[in-house]
Design an enzyme around this catalytic site. Structure first.
Site, PDB file in Angstrom:
ATOM      1  N   HIS A  74      -1.694  60.361  61.592  1.00 52.85           N
ATOM      2  CA  HIS A  74      -0.440  59.838  61.058  1.00 52.85           C
ATOM      3  C   HIS A  74      -0.209  60.345  59.633  1.00 52.85           C
ATOM      4  CE1 HIS A  74       2.652  56.533  60.660  1.00 52.85           C
ATOM      5  NE2 HIS A  74       2.393  56.772  59.383  1.00 52.85           N
ATOM      6  N   GLU A  75      -1.212  60.186  58.783  1.00 53.35           N
ATOM      7  CA  GLU A  75      -1.063  60.616  57.384  1.00 53.35           C
ATOM      8  C   GLU A  75      -0.956  62.135  57.291  1.00 53.35           C
ATOM      9  OE1 GLU A  75      -0.320  58.544  55.148  1.00 53.35           O
ATOM     10  OE2 GLU A  75      -0.861  56.730  56.250  1.00 53.35           O
TER      11      GLU A  75
ATOM     12  N   ASP B 113       7.436  52.988  57.737  1.00 54.93           N
ATOM     13  CA  ASP B 113       8.183  54.254  57.761  1.00 54.93           C
ATOM     14  C   ASP B 113       9.534  54.048  58.427  1.00 54.93           C
ATOM     15  OD1 ASP B 113       5.960  55.485  56.716  1.00 54.93           O
ATOM     16  OD2 ASP B 113       5.190  56.109  58.675  1.00 54.93           O
TER      17      ASP B 113
HETATM   18 ZN    ZN Z   1       3.519  56.508  57.691  1.00 56.86          ZN
END
Ligand code: ZN
Ligand code: ADP
Length: 640
Positions: free
Chosen positions: A453-454, A528
């Site tokens: 994800h990062e 997000d």
């Molecule tokens: Zn994120």
């Protein structure tokens, strides 16, 4: 006009002053006292010789005594004959109790005499045992005791904590803190870093206070108040204190919420008291922090008393500001971060007619603020003020003061003699993201998801021209987030459509990477998605950046219309549709970029899993240099 009416309607009579609670209290006490007196009353006082006369004349119906005191109940003739002596209500009101009483002179003989009068004149004489009398005394004491306890309890609550019983006298007094010259620490303009524009404007106020003649002789009116407008922690209080320090005048400081209390009229009386105190010390400065607590626009509709107290307080403030002459030497500074919600009457000429903007510090100002707060920190030569300022975009002066303090604490915890660069970076991280949670339990699978994800955020933002490039990525959980990406955003005043779209794409890069790598998505992208959705709605309905809707903004800067949408159902549908399209497009773009760079994504995620923290250099190693030049060297953090 409407304002004048309101003021006269106000249930609080200013002339009664701050003591009218005491009048309420007094009335209540008297009423209760009268009630008790009535029910337990022994009537009017008289003496033994009068008693004898009354007895001779046959006025008495009954007599009760307890050895010390005798009480007399008169008969009809007695009452009629004594009507002039006793007040009329004495006969009506005292029906259950005695009409007269007297102290029996000491000695057995008198009691005997009373008894013989009873026999000869035909009235009953009853002995009331002393313990009964004593009992009634105990009831009295208990009743009074309960009243006192209840009273103190109420006053404690009203008086609001602090101080012993003396507090009860202070409800209507202002809670202003007074800083006088020569006492405590004096703040000057040197202590306030940056804020050059604001300092210049308040410099004028210092001059008014120091040399009022210079202005009044030319026929100028000295302003009564200035409003410091800006986000919290940007140094508004400091600036106001510095004005007082520079002008060498007393400084009264309090918060708008200090006026607010549960009793009607307290706020207004506190305002009066504050101005009275300030006038005694004039020239002086009154500083009201968070003035929006009382200064919010008065409601136009009829309300049912809920806001009356606040409105009274505000009205009183307006009255006081109108009441003192322009050369009385009192200047009111007030601070707020919402000037737009303040009542217009407050901003009118002759009141807070000056507004001074105190903004978040920019890069150079942050350097200045760091310098001020690093003065007393024992730092080593690894500490570079410019570097620190670059690491802290979006930080207020208060945040920076906090970082300096936190860094010293971190160094002390490590038993170091000086504070180093690492300690400052740790302090920044800690203030942004909260404490590191090294021992939060995360499964291997979750860890991989977070790493991808990062990495997704990192790669997408690295590859898009208008997205802010990354400087640091971590999968160490911190505060409420499981991982974080540190960006290098520009400090810009306006944003283009391309910039927003690229930023949205980068924000969706996290979720896109999860899908590309594992074919499934998780809840880890909540913040997000929240950010992206808000951005998309803002693009369409606030900034007029959508082609289909055109150059239309439904933004309402006064925030008046909260319940009805200013557009039709049809438009609402179009807005939702367009927002959906924008987000979908950005997500597809992110997925596309990551699919094309799947190998790099894997490498980066693996690096993150191995090392937990990776920096810009690692990104360059994996992805190569960015094809476009780097812009502003600012850093921003976006928690996963
Ligand atoms: Zn994120
Ligand atoms: P505000 O009233 O705007 O909320 P304060 O004046 O109370 O902010 O600031 C809080 C603290 O932040 C100050 O005590 C000071 O340590 C620090 N600070 C804020 N702005 C500055 C500045 N411009 N220069 C130096 N210190 C600052």
């Amino acid at each position: 006009m409407a304002e004048e009416q309101r003021r006269s309607q106000s249930p609080v009579d200013p002339k009664k002053g701050m003591n009218f609670y005491w009048i309420y209290a007094l009335i209540a006490t008297i009423l209760i006292g009268m009630f008790l007196f009535n029910s337990g009353s022994d009537g009017k006082a008289t003496d033994y010789y009068k008693f004898k006369q009354y007895a001779e004349k046959g006025f008495i119906e009954k007599l009760e005594y307890d050895g010390v005191k005798a009480i007399i109940y008169l008969n009809k003739t007695g009452k009629d004959s004594l009507a002039t002596l006793l007040p009329p209500q004495g006969f009506q009101g005292f029906s259950k109790s005695a009409d007269l009483w007297f102290n029996i002179p000491p000695g057995e003989d008198y009691i005997k005499e009373i008894n013989s009068y009873g026999e000869s004149k035909g009235f009953t004489v009853a002995y009331l045992p002393p313990n009964e009398a004593a009992q009634s005394l105990i009831y009295w004491i208990i009743a009074i005791g309960i009243m006192i306890v209840a009273w103190v309890f109420i006053m404690r609550r009203v008086g609001g904590g602090g101080g012993p019983g003396g507090q009860i006298f202070n409800i209507g007094k202002s809670k202003a803190q007074l800083f006088e010259k020569g006492k405590g620490t004096q703040i000057t303009f040197n202590d306030v870093a940056g804020l050059e524009g604001a300092k210049q404007e308040v410099q004028e106020i210092v001059d008014f206070l120091k040399h009022p003649k210079k202005y009044t002789e030319l026929g100028a009116k000295i302003p009564k108040g200035a409003l410091l407008v800006g986000p919290p922690g940007t140094g508004k209080t400091m600036l106001a204190k510095a004005v007082a320090g520079e002008a060498q005048v007393p400084f009264f400081s309090l918060s708008g919420s200090d006026f607010v209390e549960m009793f009607v009229g307290v706020g207004a009386s506190r305002v009066r008291d504050l101005f009275r105190q300030a006038k005694e010390k004039a020239p002086a400065i009154i500083f009201i922090d968070e003035i929006d607590a009382i200064g919010r626009a008065r409601s136009k509709s009829v309300n049912f008393g809920s806001n009356d107290e606040r409105e009274n307080t505000l009205n009183q403030l307006l009255t006081e500001m109108d009441g003192f002459g322009t050369n009385s030497g009192i200047i009111i500074l007030a601070a707020t971060n919402r000037a737009d919600i303040l009542d217009n009457a407050l901003l009118r000429a002759g009141r807070f007619d000056r507004q001074i903007y105190v903004d978040m510090p920019d890069l150079n100002e942050r350097v200045e603020i760091f310098k001020v707060h690093l003065k007393n920190v024992k730092k080593d030569d690894t500490v570079d003020v410019d570097f620190l300022a670059r690491q802290t975009p979006g930080f207020s002066g208060a945040d920076i003061a906090n970082i300096c303090n936190e860094a010293a604490l971190i160094a002390a915890r490590k038993n170091k003699a000086t504070v180093g660069r690492e300690d400052f970076l740790d302090a920044v991280d800690r203030i942004i993201g909260g404490l590191e949670k090294k021992n939060k339990i995360i499964t291997q699978e979750e860890k991989a998801t977070i790493a991808y994800h990062e990495s997704g955020h990192a790669i997408v933002s690295w590859l898009l021209e208008h997205a802010s490039p990354l400087v640091k990525v971590t999968i160490v959980p911190r505060g409420r987030s499981l991982g974080a990406a540190w960006y290098l955003p520009e400090e810009r005043q306006i944003t283009t459509t391309e910039q927003i779209l690229d930023e949205m794409c980068a924000a969706l890069g996290g979720r896109a990477a999860e899908e590309v790598a594992f074919g499934k998505i998780s809840t880890g992208a909540l913040s997000d998605l929240e950010k992206v959705t808000k951005q998309a709605y803002a693009m369409v309905s606030v900034y007029g950046l959508n082609k289909k809707l055109g150059n239309i903004s439904y933004y309402d800067s006064r925030g008046e219309n909260q319940f009805t949408k200013p557009y039709s159902e049809e438009t609402a549908r179009v807005i939702d549709e367009e927002v959906g399209k924008i987000i979908e497009k950005a997500y597809e773009k992110a997925k596309d970029l990551l699919t094309k760079n799947k190998e790099k994504l894997d490498t980066l995620a693996q690096k993150l899993l191995d090392r937990e923290v990776i920096f810009k250099d690692d990104l360059v190693e994996v992805l190569g240099d960015r094809p476009w030049s780097e812009r502003s060297p600012e850093i921003k953090v976006s928690a996963s």
